[in-house]
Each structure stands twice: as C-alpha cells, then as structure tokens.
Design an enzyme around this catalytic site. Structure first.
Site, PDB file in Angstrom:
ATOM      1  N   ASP A 212      20.359  28.208  -1.596  1.00  0.00           N
ATOM      2  CA  ASP A 212      20.291  27.154  -2.618  1.00  0.00           C
ATOM      3  C   ASP A 212      18.866  26.985  -3.117  1.00  0.00           C
ATOM      4  O   ASP A 212      18.614  26.880  -4.327  1.00  0.00           O
ATOM      5  CB  ASP A 212      20.888  25.836  -2.101  1.00  0.00           C
TER       6      ASP A 212
ATOM      7  N   ASP B 145      25.431  38.588  -5.544  1.00  0.00           N
ATOM      8  CA  ASP B 145      26.198  38.592  -6.793  1.00  0.00           C
ATOM      9  C   ASP B 145      25.724  37.449  -7.680  1.00  0.00           C
ATOM     10  O   ASP B 145      25.441  37.639  -8.868  1.00  0.00           O
ATOM     11  CB  ASP B 145      27.692  38.442  -6.474  1.00  0.00           C
TER      12      ASP B 145
ATOM     13  N   TYR C  49      33.233  39.648   0.727  1.00  0.00           N
ATOM     14  CA  TYR C  49      33.919  40.500  -0.242  1.00  0.00           C
ATOM     15  C   TYR C  49      34.957  41.402   0.422  1.00  0.00           C
ATOM     16  O   TYR C  49      35.977  41.716  -0.179  1.00  0.00           O
ATOM     17  CB  TYR C  49      32.911  41.391  -0.971  1.00  0.00           C
TER      18      TYR C  49
ATOM     19  N   ASP D 228      22.828  37.567 -11.155  1.00  0.00           N
ATOM     20  CA  ASP D 228      23.158  37.131 -12.523  1.00  0.00           C
ATOM     21  C   ASP D 228      22.125  36.124 -13.020  1.00  0.00           C
ATOM     22  O   ASP D 228      21.694  36.176 -14.174  1.00  0.00           O
ATOM     23  CB  ASP D 228      24.554  36.495 -12.584  1.00  0.00           C
TER      24      ASP D 228
ATOM     25  N   LYS E 206      21.757  31.606   4.554  1.00  0.00           N
ATOM     26  CA  LYS E 206      22.235  30.224   4.673  1.00  0.00           C
ATOM     27  C   LYS E 206      22.344  29.952   6.174  1.00  0.00           C
ATOM     28  O   LYS E 206      23.399  29.547   6.685  1.00  0.00           O
ATOM     29  CB  LYS E 206      23.577  30.062   3.931  1.00  0.00           C
TER      30      LYS E 206
HETATM   31  C1  IPM Z   1      28.944  42.680 -10.038  1.00  0.00           C
HETATM   32  C2  IPM Z   1      30.282  42.187 -10.492  1.00  0.00           C
HETATM   33  C3  IPM Z   1      31.327  42.629  -9.466  1.00  0.00           C
HETATM   34  C4  IPM Z   1      30.976  41.958  -8.153  1.00  0.00           C
HETATM   35  C5  IPM Z   1      32.792  42.349  -9.864  1.00  0.00           C
HETATM   36  C6  IPM Z   1      33.133  42.990 -11.187  1.00  0.00           C
HETATM   37  C7  IPM Z   1      33.740  42.795  -8.799  1.00  0.00           C
HETATM   38  O1  IPM Z   1      30.271  40.804 -10.670  1.00  0.00           O
HETATM   39  O2  IPM Z   1      28.773  43.899  -9.899  1.00  0.00           O
HETATM   40  O3  IPM Z   1      28.050  41.847  -9.844  1.00  0.00           O
HETATM   41  O4  IPM Z   1      31.356  40.808  -7.911  1.00  0.00           O
HETATM   42  O5  IPM Z   1      30.289  42.600  -7.356  1.00  0.00           O
HETATM   43 MG    MG Z   2      28.363  39.935 -10.486  1.00  0.00          MG
END
Ligand code: IPM
Ligand code: MG
Length: 356
Positions: free
Chosen positions: A222, A246, A135, A250, A190
């Site tokens: 993975d 990240d 990042y 999710d 990884k």
């Molecule tokens: C998160 C989001 C952010 C990230 C974006 C909005 C930059 O996806 O907080 O998970 O990738 O960290």
């Molecule tokens: Mg995110």
C-alpha cells in the site's frame, strides 16, 4: 533463430505488423512464424492457446506477443477466455520473471497526468514474479463456506502461496538487474498481514547476502502504491509477487503518460522469453489504425537484447524510437499540440526509416 509471432486480438495484429517490419528492416536472418492466440486461437481451433501455438512457442528461441482479449469473450467459461492464453504460456514455458520498465522519454513529459517535476527523467524497473502467488495457487474455486458468520453460503476462494525456491529465483533476477543499474532494490510485500509475504521478505533478505553491493529496502504494497505516485523517481528496481506486481506495474506505466510506450519481457531461467507490450488489446480502437506500435517495437528490442544476444540491434531500435519522438511524431495517445499526429502504420514506417 526462430521467433514465434503471436498477434492475438484487438489492436494486437496492427501493432505486431509494425514490430515485424522493424525486425525485418534489421537485415538479420530471423525466421518468423505466426500463430493464433487468445480470441483468435479460440476462433481458429476452439481454445485460446491452441496446441500448435503452444508447440511453436516451445520450439522458438523467443516469442513476440501482441495482446489478447475482447468483450465478446466475457461470457465464455474461464478456461476458454483469451487471458488464459497468456497465463498458459507463462506457466507452460516457466516464464517466471517479468521485467516491466517504466521510462519517461523527455519529449513526453507533458503526457503524464503527474507534474513534470515529479516524473521527468523517470527510469524504474518493476520485476514481477509471474508464475506463482494467488494467480496459480491451488486449491481454488467455489465451495460452501465451512465456518464463520456466512457458514453454509456459497463462497469463492483462491490460495496465495510462494515456495522458497520460487522466491529465491526471482530475488536473484532482481538483485542482478539492480547491479546493472543504480544498485538499489525495493522488495514490495504485505508482511504485516500475510504469512506468504513475511516469508517472501525473509527469503529476499537472505538472498541479499549474495549481493552486498546492492542496497535493499522493504516496503508494504500500500505504501509502495502511494510512493509510486508521490515520488516515483526515488525507486530504482522494485521486486514483488504476481498479484501486487500486476497492480503496481499498471500504476507505474501510467506515470509515463502512456501505457502505449511500455515494453515488457517475461523470462525463464535461461533467458528464453516472451515479449509483449504492457498494454492490452484495446478493442475500442482496434482496426482504426491509431494504436501506438512503440511498446511492441520496444518489446522487440528487449527480445533482441535478452533472448537473441543482439544488444546492438536492440540499441538501434531504441535509438530509432527516440529519433521519431524527437521528430515530433505522435500517435493519438501521446499527442500534444505542436506535434504531428500519425497513425500506427506511419509510426512504424518512421521507426524503420530512423533505423538507417
Ligand atoms: C498483465 C495482464 C494479465 C495479468 C491478464 C491479461 C491475465 O493484466 O499482463 O498484467 O493479470 O497478468
Ligand atoms: Mg495487468
């Protein structure tokens, strides 16, 4: 105590309003100051993280953040896009430890896309390193490809890197979090392919020496993605880098049926933090009054617990949220037949009532 309130874009202002009402209802003498961020910051002063907003965030004891982003900013150059606000706050305030709990409330077991027996009672914590990795790694950018079969063509590149101290500090946060829970930590890497993550694995293993009461295991990313949807309850705490975290967070969020329920904390070395819902700005439903404010309200609870030293008030909020769910109140994202559909404002008001 001063709280910086940064509502942002899309549904951000609506959900933040409800969290602010809940905070006010606690009767604590918090000073709350609002500032624009993301697209709203860009509109107000030409930058997604206006200087005054950054300054406020630096001075405050904690930050409550809504969400940023809207399609209409997609054509702006990268440095002016709303996402840069959250990345800039993380980097400037050194908020390296991102805590993303994924908890499935029993009342919402039917809202998950996974079978209830796979997810009911789920309670895991993902700890994502937040200020390093690909990042932020330099160098990055565009160049002419210097070698290989595509030599001479344009190429985009980023750099994945982690320094030893960077891995050590997030590992300590993760082991200490595991000590307060079921004492099991999975480090996700990884190492079979990447130098950065072989190093990660070695350092986490070394830090484990300080926490013999925690059971540590290592898993490739993975496989971790697969196990998260196959048998998520096997995990207690996961720790991983910025990029993998990240993605995995999710996926973990969706196990619970609604990303609209999940809070998060991003902490520095002194537990000063930024608190935000795990979901985004959802511009498709902005202004409709149907967004779920519970993730933001629960983020405010995390803020009370981690940064403001008010654990009892945090419990009060979390219990109030459980109560409104038990009452059958649901925003559309978690609605099922037999429950009562409510909007953003009604849901916030119900939490305020349940605090009493
Ligand atoms: C998160 C989001 C952010 C990230 C974006 C909005 C930059 O996806 O907080 O998970 O990738 O960290
Ligand atoms: Mg995110």
């Amino acid at each position: 105590m001063k709280i910086a309130i940064l509502p942002g874009d899309g549904i951000g202002p609506e959900i933040i309003d409800q969290a602010v009402s809940v905070l006010k209802a606690l009767g604590e003498p918090f000073e709350m100051e609002f500032a624009p961020v993301g697209g709203a910051g860009y509109e107000a002063s030409g930058h997604p993280l206006p200087e005054a907003t950054l300054k406020l965030a630096q001075q405050a004891d904690a930050i409550l953040f809504g969400s940023v982003g809207d399609w209409k900013y997609d054509t702006l150059e990268r440095t002016l896009r709303p996402e840069q606000a959250i990345l800039g706050l993380r980097k400037n305030l050194n908020l390296f430890a991102n805590l993303r709990p994924a908890i499935l409330y029993p009342e919402l077991a039917g809202a998950s896309t996974l079978k209830p027996e796979v997810v009911s009672g789920l309670d895991i914590l993902i700890i994502r390193e937040l200020t390093g990795d690909i990042y932020f790694g330099q160098p990055r950018g565009m160049r002419i490809c210097p070698d290989g079969p595509f030599k001479g063509q344009r190429e985009g590149f980023d750099t994945m890197r982690y320094a030893e101290g960077e891995i050590r500090r997030i590992a300590h946060v993760a082991f200490q979090a595991a000590q307060k829970r079921d004492k099991r930590l999975t480090s996700v890497d990884k190492a079979n392919v990447l130098e950065t993550f072989q190093f990660w694995k070695d350092i986490v293993t070394d830090v484990h020496g300080d926490y013999p009461d925690v059971v540590l295991d290592h898993m490739y990313v993975d496989n971790a993605a697969m196990q998260l949807v196959r048998a998520p309850k096997k995990f207690d705490v996961l720790v991983t880098g910025n990029m993998f975290g990240d993605i995995l967070s999710d996926a973990a969020a969706m196990l619970t049926g609604s990303i609209g329920m999940l809070p998060s904390a991003s902490l520095d070395a002194n537990n000063k933090g930024l608190y935000e819902p795990s979901h985004g700005s959802a511009p498709d439903i902005a202004g409709k009054g149907i967004a779920n404010p519970l993730a933001t309200i629960l983020s405010a609870a995390m803020m009370l617990r981690y940064s403001l030293g008010k654990a009892e008030q945090a419990d009060r909020i979390e219990n109030a949220v459980k109560k409104v769910l038990a009452q059958g109140l649901r925003t559309p994202d978690i609605y099922e037949t037999g429950t009562t559909k409510v909007g953003t404002v009604e849901m916030g008001a119900a939490v305020v009532r349940a605090l009493a």
